[in-house]
Design an enzyme around this catalytic site. Structure first.
Site, PDB file in Angstrom:
ATOM      1  N   ARG A  31     -50.494 -29.910  14.220  1.00 46.39           N
ATOM      2  CA  ARG A  31     -50.240 -31.236  14.800  1.00 46.39           C
ATOM      3  C   ARG A  31     -51.465 -31.751  15.548  1.00 46.39           C
ATOM      4  NH1 ARG A  31     -44.322 -29.470  16.820  1.00 46.39           N
ATOM      5  NH2 ARG A  31     -43.251 -29.796  14.843  1.00 46.39           N
ATOM      6  N   ARG A 104     -62.885 -12.549  19.458  1.00 45.97           N
ATOM      7  CA  ARG A 104     -61.840 -11.755  18.809  1.00 45.97           C
ATOM      8  C   ARG A 104     -62.226 -10.284  18.682  1.00 45.97           C
ATOM      9  NH1 ARG A 104     -65.078 -12.510  14.603  1.00 45.97           N
ATOM     10  NH2 ARG A 104     -64.783 -11.314  12.693  1.00 45.97           N
TER      11      ARG A 104
END
Length: 150
Positions: A31, A104
């Site tokens: 979105r 990460r």
């Protein structure tokens, strides 16, 4: 029976909820960056969130299998603790990857270590299960001498 696997069940449910959280983050990123399904490419910010979720999903079956085998055949508490460490590292991995690919790495290595430890516990538990009873008793006796708190 339920008491013997309650910790494993709790860690499993926590893992399922974490997977749901990761999926919701992809929906939110879709979105925010206007990336409609079935597209899986877009701005780097979206792609990092998407890849983090996919990577976590790819390893989830391996995690579940080793968690349960280690918990049933080695020690439920040890497996559950490793499972919690793995899930926490995966959460940090997801959050880090969403910010930058470099962030990460440390959590990725931590989760890999936890997963390999679960593999080792599962293998040791199965090995002990299939050993003849006399040999198993002798090895467990020596282990208890070396590790009295276990």
């Amino acid at each position: 029976m339920k008491d013997e696997v309650a910790l494993l069940a709790a860690v499993t449910l926590l893992g399922v909820l974490l997977q749901a959280y990761f999926s919701l983050q992809v929906i939110s990123a879709r979105r925010a960056f206007r990336v409609s399904p079935p597209l899986t490419t877009g701005p780097p910010e979206f792609e990092r969130v998407y890849r983090a979720q996919v990577n976590c999903s790819e390893y989830f079956p391996l995690f579940l299998a080793t968690l349960w085998v280690a918990g049933i055949f080695f020690h439920e508490g040890a497996a559950a603790l490793c499972g919690l460490v793995y899930l926490f590292a995966r959460l940090r991995y997801f959050q880090g990857y969403a910010r930058s690919a470099q962030l990460r790495l440390a959590p990725l290595y931590a989760s890999a270590r936890a997963l390999w430890l679960l593999v080792a516990l599962a293998a040791l538990g199965l090995l002990a299960h299939f050993l003849p009873a006399a040999l198993r008793a002798a090895l467990l006796g020596r282990l208890r001498t070396l590790l009295p708190w276990a």
